[in-house]
Design a protein around this motif. Structure first.
Motif, mmCIF file in Angstrom:
data_model
loop_
_atom_site.group_PDB
_atom_site.id
_atom_site.type_symbol
_atom_site.label_atom_id
_atom_site.label_comp_id
_atom_site.label_asym_id
_atom_site.label_seq_id
_atom_site.Cartn_x
_atom_site.Cartn_y
_atom_site.Cartn_z
ATOM 1 N N TYR A 36 35.612 50.108 33.065
ATOM 2 C CA TYR A 36 35.643 48.655 33.044
ATOM 3 C C TYR A 36 36.759 48.230 32.109
ATOM 4 O O TYR A 36 36.817 48.661 30.963
ATOM 5 C CB TYR A 36 34.296 48.110 32.552
ATOM 6 N N HIS A 37 37.627 47.400 32.632
ATOM 7 C CA HIS A 37 38.755 46.929 31.837
ATOM 8 C C HIS A 37 38.976 45.465 32.164
ATOM 9 O O HIS A 37 39.027 45.084 33.320
ATOM 10 C CB HIS A 37 40.002 47.746 32.167
ATOM 11 N N GLU A 38 39.138 44.644 31.167
ATOM 12 C CA GLU A 38 39.290 43.220 31.380
ATOM 13 C C GLU A 38 40.441 42.704 30.526
ATOM 14 O O GLU A 38 40.552 43.036 29.350
ATOM 15 C CB GLU A 38 37.997 42.503 31.000
#
Length: 70
Positions: A44-46
């Protein structure tokens, strides 16, 4: 003075040991709690960013972009 110190060490250490053994006997660890598995299959990367540009600067940027496309 030395006798009181050693008596304190023996009583406190012995009490801790007896308490630890009794607690382990009455409340054993669950087998599920002994192992920890790390699942690295999900990533997960934001990206979060805030841009504050006034209208004049925004118009100049778009004009420059259009002039570079030509």
């Amino acid at each position: 003075m030395g006798l009181i110190f050693w008596l304190f060490v023996v009583l406190v250490g012995g009490g801790w040991l007896i308490g630890k053994l009794l607690g382990g006997f009455l409340f054993p660890d669950k087998k599920d709690d002994k192992f920890t598995f790390v699942d690295k299959s999900v990533h997960y990367h934001e990206h979060k960013s805030i841009n504050i540009i006034d209208d004049t600067t925004k118009k100049k940027i778009f004009e420059l972009r259009e002039s570079n496309k030509k």
